[in-house]
Design an enzyme around this catalytic site. Structure first.
Site, PDB file in Angstrom:
ATOM      1  N   ASP A  55       0.826  -1.209   0.000  1.00  0.00           N
ATOM      2  CA  ASP A  55       0.000   0.000   0.000  1.00  0.00           C
ATOM      3  C   ASP A  55       0.862   1.262   0.000  1.00  0.00           C
ATOM      4  O   ASP A  55       0.465   2.287  -0.546  1.00  0.00           O
ATOM      5  CB  ASP A  55      -0.980   0.003   1.178  1.00  0.00           C
ATOM      6  N   GLU A  97      -0.012  10.610   5.467  1.00  0.00           N
ATOM      7  CA  GLU A  97      -0.133   9.170   5.279  1.00  0.00           C
ATOM      8  C   GLU A  97       1.226   8.542   4.951  1.00  0.00           C
ATOM      9  O   GLU A  97       1.564   7.483   5.473  1.00  0.00           O
ATOM     10  CB  GLU A  97      -1.099   8.936   4.124  1.00  0.00           C
ATOM     11  N   GLU A 149     -11.006   6.191  -2.775  1.00  0.00           N
ATOM     12  CA  GLU A 149     -11.022   6.641  -1.381  1.00  0.00           C
ATOM     13  C   GLU A 149     -12.161   5.995  -0.595  1.00  0.00           C
ATOM     14  O   GLU A 149     -11.991   5.615   0.564  1.00  0.00           O
ATOM     15  CB  GLU A 149     -11.161   8.168  -1.322  1.00  0.00           C
ATOM     16  N   GLU A 229      -9.303  -3.104  -6.414  1.00  0.00           N
ATOM     17  CA  GLU A 229      -9.282  -3.144  -4.943  1.00  0.00           C
ATOM     18  C   GLU A 229      -9.393  -4.584  -4.438  1.00  0.00           C
ATOM     19  O   GLU A 229      -8.681  -4.975  -3.519  1.00  0.00           O
ATOM     20  CB  GLU A 229     -10.407  -2.279  -4.364  1.00  0.00           C
TER      21      GLU A 229
HETATM   22  C1  LIG Z   1      -5.170   0.135  -2.665  1.00  0.00           C
HETATM   23  C2  LIG Z   1      -5.612   1.385  -1.983  1.00  0.00           C
HETATM   24  N1  LIG Z   1      -6.794   1.927  -2.289  1.00  0.00           N
HETATM   25  C3  LIG Z   1      -7.196   3.067  -1.690  1.00  0.00           C
HETATM   26  C4  LIG Z   1      -6.412   3.694  -0.759  1.00  0.00           C
HETATM   27  C5  LIG Z   1      -6.898   4.941  -0.073  1.00  0.00           C
HETATM   28  N2  LIG Z   1      -6.334   6.107  -0.625  1.00  0.00           N
HETATM   29  C6  LIG Z   1      -5.222   6.673  -0.125  1.00  0.00           C
HETATM   30  O1  LIG Z   1      -4.624   6.301   0.826  1.00  0.00           O
HETATM   31  C7  LIG Z   1      -5.184   3.105  -0.460  1.00  0.00           C
HETATM   32  N3  LIG Z   1      -4.339   3.633   0.453  1.00  0.00           N
HETATM   33  N4  LIG Z   1      -4.820   1.947  -1.085  1.00  0.00           N
END
Ligand SMILES: Cc1ncc(CNC=O)c(N)n1
Length: 247
Positions: A55, A97, A149, A229
């Site tokens: 991530d 983040e 998001e 996702e």
């Molecule tokens: C794979 C994925 N999808 C969405 C997010 C959320 N956006 C930013 O942080 C994230 N961190 N990772």
């Protein structure tokens, strides 16, 4: 207004229609077994560490994507819409983040400089790059932005609900995306996406064809986000097809 909305029930906009229409896929992304395992406390910590490293790579690639949407918002020249401010706050949270990922990685003994992107991460990052191309409509990019998001917001908020058994050492991660502030940010993104989709759907006569095209492209983009996702969660669990050959 769509024909299906009932009197007294607020019309939720196009994104709401999509979520209802593709409910099973949406649930697949927001209630994935990886998330459910965090929520019931059975999560495999090596899976969490793998997710953390991958991530971090995704989030670094997400920053230029958000910046590209911000540039589009600026170029639209509609200062009163407030779109730029929403995206600027998004970039601000991404800054925090990235710092959090580094701190969290050192806490878990993950060396981020040694993490190589897995296939699902590579594919997802490539998809972000495609969305940054100039021919991609602002509406389509916004639909992706909102969906990306919102999947995280809905997933991690689920791990913080009453009755969840999320391990204390993972609660901070869940708070990051599951907190109310992030929820409001997602609503702002949804409002922008809905407004744009509404405009496209009611496009002026000579542009009708182009506008319909934008709306259906945005819906396909939404679905692709959900698929990426799910692949990303699968990879985190270690259930991705490529790493577990079928017997
Ligand atoms: C794979 C994925 N999808 C969405 C997010 C959320 N956006 C930013 O942080 C994230 N961190 N990772």
């Amino acid at each position: 207004m769509d024909g299906k909305s009932k009197p007294g029930v607020p019309y939720g906009g196009m994104t709401d229609t999509w979520v209802k229409k593709h409910r099973l896929i949406y649930i697949g992304a927001t209630r994935h077994p990886f998330i459910l395992s965090i929520r019931d406390g059975t999560v495999d910590l090596s899976a969490f560490k793998r997710w953390l490293g991958q991530d971090y790579i995704f989030v670094r690639a997400f920053v230029p994507f958000v910046a590209s949407v911000l540039i589009r918002a600026y170029k639209k020249g509609d200062e009163s819409s407030g779109d730029m401010e929403v995206m600027l706050s998004g970039l601000g949270s991404l800054n925090d983040e990235i710092a959090w990922f580094k701190q969290e990685a050192s806490k878990w003994g993950v060396d981020l400089s040694q993490v190589a992107p897995e296939k699902p991460t590579q594919h997802y990052c490539r998809f972000l790059e495609e969305l940054m191309r100039p021919e991609v409509d602002y509406t389509v990019a916004m639909a992706a932005f909102w969906a990306i998001e919102t999947v995280y917001q809905e997933s991690f908020a689920h791990c913080l609900e009453e009755g969840s058994k999320t391990p204390p050492e993972l609660q901070e991660a869940c708070q990051r995306w599951g907190n109310d502030g992030f929820g409001h940010y997602c609503s702002s993104l949804r409002n922008i996406a809905d407004r744009q989709l509404e405009k496209a759907a009611s496009g002026s006569e000579p542009l009708v064809k182009v506008s319909e095209d934008v709306v259906s492209k945005a819906e396909v983009t939404f679905l692709r986000v959900l698929e990426y996702e799910v692949d990303f969660w699968n990879m985190s669990c270690g259930t991705a097809g490529h790493s577990a050959p079928k017997p």
